[in-house]
Design a protein around this motif. Structure first.
Motif, PDB file in Angstrom:
ATOM      1  N   MET A 139      -8.684   1.208  16.304  1.00  0.00           N
ATOM      2  CA  MET A 139      -8.053   0.318  15.321  1.00  0.00           C
ATOM      3  C   MET A 139      -8.338   0.853  13.926  1.00  0.00           C
ATOM      4  N   GLU A 140      -7.306   0.931  13.089  1.00  0.00           N
ATOM      5  CA  GLU A 140      -7.445   1.478  11.751  1.00  0.00           C
ATOM      6  C   GLU A 140      -6.957   0.467  10.717  1.00  0.00           C
ATOM      7  N   ARG A 141      -7.327   0.743   9.460  1.00  0.00           N
ATOM      8  CA  ARG A 141      -6.910  -0.140   8.369  1.00  0.00           C
ATOM      9  C   ARG A 141      -6.402   0.698   7.209  1.00  0.00           C
ATOM     10  N   LEU A 142      -5.190   0.397   6.775  1.00  0.00           N
ATOM     11  CA  LEU A 142      -4.591   0.999   5.595  1.00  0.00           C
ATOM     12  C   LEU A 142      -4.526  -0.068   4.511  1.00  0.00           C
ATOM     13  N   GLN A 143      -4.611   0.339   3.256  1.00  0.00           N
ATOM     14  CA  GLN A 143      -4.605  -0.669   2.194  1.00  0.00           C
ATOM     15  C   GLN A 143      -4.128  -0.078   0.873  1.00  0.00           C
ATOM     16  N   GLY A 144      -3.784  -0.981  -0.040  1.00  0.00           N
ATOM     17  CA  GLY A 144      -3.328  -0.576  -1.359  1.00  0.00           C
ATOM     18  C   GLY A 144      -3.154  -1.798  -2.235  1.00  0.00           C
ATOM     19  N   ARG A 145      -2.442  -1.614  -3.349  1.00  0.00           N
ATOM     20  CA  ARG A 145      -2.225  -2.705  -4.299  1.00  0.00           C
ATOM     21  C   ARG A 145      -0.734  -2.907  -4.531  1.00  0.00           C
ATOM     22  N   THR A 146      -0.350  -4.167  -4.744  1.00  0.00           N
ATOM     23  CA  THR A 146       1.037  -4.507  -5.028  1.00  0.00           C
ATOM     24  C   THR A 146       1.113  -5.931  -5.556  1.00  0.00           C
ATOM     25  N   MET A 147       2.104  -6.228  -6.369  1.00  0.00           N
ATOM     26  CA  MET A 147       2.412  -7.589  -6.816  1.00  0.00           C
ATOM     27  C   MET A 147       1.207  -8.280  -7.442  1.00  0.00           C
ATOM     28  N   GLY A 148       0.355  -7.524  -8.129  1.00  0.00           N
ATOM     29  CA  GLY A 148      -0.819  -8.113  -8.751  1.00  0.00           C
ATOM     30  C   GLY A 148      -1.909  -8.487  -7.776  1.00  0.00           C
ATOM     31  N   THR A 149      -1.801  -8.020  -6.541  1.00  0.00           N
ATOM     32  CA  THR A 149      -2.797  -8.350  -5.521  1.00  0.00           C
ATOM     33  C   THR A 149      -2.981  -7.116  -4.627  1.00  0.00           C
ATOM     34  N   THR A 150      -3.446  -7.317  -3.413  1.00  0.00           N
ATOM     35  CA  THR A 150      -3.688  -6.205  -2.499  1.00  0.00           C
ATOM     36  C   THR A 150      -2.854  -6.366  -1.238  1.00  0.00           C
ATOM     37  N   TRP A 151      -2.651  -5.236  -0.572  1.00  0.00           N
ATOM     38  CA  TRP A 151      -2.040  -5.271   0.758  1.00  0.00           C
ATOM     39  C   TRP A 151      -2.946  -4.532   1.737  1.00  0.00           C
ATOM     40  N   SER A 152      -2.857  -4.914   2.988  1.00  0.00           N
ATOM     41  CA  SER A 152      -3.585  -4.197   4.033  1.00  0.00           C
ATOM     42  C   SER A 152      -2.809  -4.295   5.329  1.00  0.00           C
ATOM     43  N   VAL A 153      -2.958  -3.261   6.136  1.00  0.00           N
ATOM     44  CA  VAL A 153      -2.366  -3.245   7.476  1.00  0.00           C
ATOM     45  C   VAL A 153      -3.448  -2.787   8.440  1.00  0.00           C
TER      46      VAL A 153
ATOM     47  N   LEU B 145       2.316   7.130   6.749  1.00  0.00           N
ATOM     48  CA  LEU B 145       2.582   5.720   7.026  1.00  0.00           C
ATOM     49  C   LEU B 145       2.199   4.857   5.831  1.00  0.00           C
ATOM     50  N   ALA B 146       1.018   5.101   5.247  1.00  0.00           N
ATOM     51  CA  ALA B 146       0.563   4.332   4.087  1.00  0.00           C
ATOM     52  C   ALA B 146       1.498   4.530   2.902  1.00  0.00           C
ATOM     53  N   ALA B 147       1.937   5.775   2.703  1.00  0.00           N
ATOM     54  CA  ALA B 147       2.856   6.048   1.599  1.00  0.00           C
ATOM     55  C   ALA B 147       4.174   5.308   1.797  1.00  0.00           C
ATOM     56  N   GLY B 148       4.642   5.255   3.034  1.00  0.00           N
ATOM     57  CA  GLY B 148       5.876   4.537   3.326  1.00  0.00           C
ATOM     58  C   GLY B 148       5.739   3.044   3.089  1.00  0.00           C
ATOM     59  N   ILE B 149       4.592   2.481   3.469  1.00  0.00           N
ATOM     60  CA  ILE B 149       4.335   1.059   3.223  1.00  0.00           C
ATOM     61  C   ILE B 149       4.359   0.776   1.731  1.00  0.00           C
ATOM     62  N   GLN B 150       3.693   1.634   0.952  1.00  0.00           N
ATOM     63  CA  GLN B 150       3.663   1.433  -0.493  1.00  0.00           C
ATOM     64  C   GLN B 150       5.061   1.504  -1.092  1.00  0.00           C
TER      65      GLN B 150
ATOM     66  N   TYR C   3       0.099  -4.451  15.156  1.00  0.00           N
ATOM     67  CA  TYR C   3      -0.350  -4.446  13.755  1.00  0.00           C
ATOM     68  C   TYR C   3      -0.503  -5.862  13.209  1.00  0.00           C
ATOM     69  N   LEU C   4      -1.281  -5.958  12.146  1.00  0.00           N
ATOM     70  CA  LEU C   4      -1.428  -7.181  11.365  1.00  0.00           C
ATOM     71  C   LEU C   4      -1.226  -6.798   9.906  1.00  0.00           C
ATOM     72  N   VAL C   5      -0.165  -7.317   9.292  1.00  0.00           N
ATOM     73  CA  VAL C   5       0.168  -7.039   7.899  1.00  0.00           C
ATOM     74  C   VAL C   5      -0.333  -8.187   7.037  1.00  0.00           C
ATOM     75  N   GLU C   6      -0.935  -7.850   5.907  1.00  0.00           N
ATOM     76  CA  GLU C   6      -1.395  -8.872   4.959  1.00  0.00           C
ATOM     77  C   GLU C   6      -1.042  -8.434   3.551  1.00  0.00           C
ATOM     78  N   VAL C   7      -0.366  -9.307   2.804  1.00  0.00           N
ATOM     79  CA  VAL C   7      -0.062  -9.068   1.396  1.00  0.00           C
ATOM     80  C   VAL C   7      -0.443 -10.321   0.618  1.00  0.00           C
ATOM     81  N   GLY C   8      -1.495 -10.220  -0.165  1.00  0.00           N
ATOM     82  CA  GLY C   8      -1.913 -11.362  -0.975  1.00  0.00           C
ATOM     83  C   GLY C   8      -2.169 -12.626  -0.192  1.00  0.00           C
ATOM     84  N   GLY C   9      -2.689 -12.488   1.027  1.00  0.00           N
ATOM     85  CA  GLY C   9      -3.012 -13.658   1.839  1.00  0.00           C
ATOM     86  C   GLY C   9      -1.920 -14.106   2.782  1.00  0.00           C
ATOM     87  N   GLU C  10      -0.725 -13.525   2.690  1.00  0.00           N
ATOM     88  CA  GLU C  10       0.347 -13.840   3.631  1.00  0.00           C
ATOM     89  C   GLU C  10       0.354 -12.793   4.732  1.00  0.00           C
ATOM     90  N   LEU C  11       0.518 -13.235   5.971  1.00  0.00           N
ATOM     91  CA  LEU C  11       0.291 -12.349   7.104  1.00  0.00           C
ATOM     92  C   LEU C  11       1.429 -12.386   8.110  1.00  0.00           C
TER      93      LEU C  11
END
Length: 323
Positions: A1-15, A28-33, A171-179
């Motif tokens: 299991m892996e975790r990718l992450q970054g920043r967007t919309m004034g908050t963070t994202w993670s997958v 994959l991370a670049a595509g998500i961004q 996968y589990l996608v999270e952007v600023g607390g929305e999943l």
């Protein structure tokens, strides 16, 4: 299991994902961004050169061509506004700005009644017309669309679609607390997310006494709206960022938080705002009539009280409640 992450919309994202060997994690991370950057470029009120900001500045009485994604989200938002008789309204932007919750910095204090009346005159989802053939929206003049209550959810769904196309099925996608979750963890169990208790410390919930419920996400999205993060106090009164478009004022009732589960985050996100505006009685009636999975947490003299719709109770067949 892996975790990718970054920043967007004034908050963070993670997958969090189970990555097939054939999928390159950096690509994959670049595509998500890129997916999330595209949402910002089209639908952010905080970016002066976004497509949304250009629409809001457009001359009165003009049709404005929109990118496909922006058009689809605006169409979705207007449909919900129509369905809720304006309890949800994407043209609420002038009121959000007036109360100090928009991109323009200003003192957060209750505005005078005449200012509220002037802002309300610019609010009304019926003023925005759509032309599907030309993929255009009508700017009648002075309309300020704010998609903050739906764009993040759409971004979550865009990331999920990108993962699907890349061949990632767990996968589990999270952007600023929305999943949004799909598939299974490596141990074969569904993805589980904690619904925080109102007043919990900002960020990841780290203690059991900060958890209200645990929900399994089996090809499902969840969004939580609360009145305790983005708010200000004035003369002993608390004003939250949830503005009722019909009154022009922050919602006055005793909802501490609302959690909505749906198949797509683009549904869960704005429905959370809708439930906050409608309140526990009218909101629950809407949820039951439309089979919406919603959990209200209310403030009472005795502490927090839960109310959940039948659809949400069904989802808790694999969920738990903390002691």
């Amino acid at each position: 299991m892996e975790r990718l992450q970054g920043r967007t919309m004034g908050t963070t994202w993670s997958v969090t994902l189970v990555r097939p060997d054939t999928v390159d994690p950096q690509a994959l991370a670049a595509g998500i961004q890129r997916q999330l950057d595209a949402v910002v470029a089209q639908m952010s009120t905080w970016e002066a050169d976004s497509d949304l900001s250009r629409f809001n500045r457009a001359p009165a009485g003009t049709w404005q061509p929109l990118p496909a994604e922006f058009y689809a989200v605006l169409e979705h938002a207007l449909a919900l506004a129509r369905d809720t008789d304006g309890a949800y309204d994407p043209t609420v932007g002038p009121l959000v700005e007036l109360w100090g919750f928009g991109p323009v910095r200003r003192d957060r204090e209750p505005p005078p009644a005449e200012a509220i009346a002037a802002a309300r005159a610019r609010v009304g989802w019926q003023q925005v017309r759509l032309d599907p053939e030309r993929r255009s929206a009508w700017q009648p003049g002075g309309v300020y669309v704010d998609l903050s209550s739906i764009a993040k959810g759409f971004g979550v769904d865009q990331v999920a679609r990108h993962l699907d196309a890349a061949g990632v099925s767990d996968y589990l996608v999270e952007v600023g607390g929305e999943l949004r979750g799909r598939g299974r963890r490596p141990d074969g169990q569904p993805w589980q997310v904690a619904i925080e208790r109102p007043g919990a410390a900002a960020g990841a919930v780290g203690r059991l006494d900060e958890v209200e419920r645990v929900l399994s996400l089996d090809d499902r999205a969840v969004a939580t709206s609360g009145d305790y993060r983005h708010a200000f106090e004035d003369d002993g009164a608390i004003y939250s960022h949830h503005i009722d478009p019909r009154s022009g004022r922050p919602v006055p009732h005793r909802i501490a938080s609302v959690t909505v589960a749906a198949r797509q985050a683009v549904d869960a996100d704005p429905l959370g705002t809708t439930m906050m505006v409608l309140g526990p009685e009218e909101g629950m009636a809407y949820a039951v009539a439309h089979d919406v999975a919603v959990l209200f947490i209310l403030r009472t003299d005795a502490g927090f009280e839960e109310r959940m719709s039948p659809a949400f109770a069904t989802l808790l067949g694999t969920g738990t409640k903390t002691p």
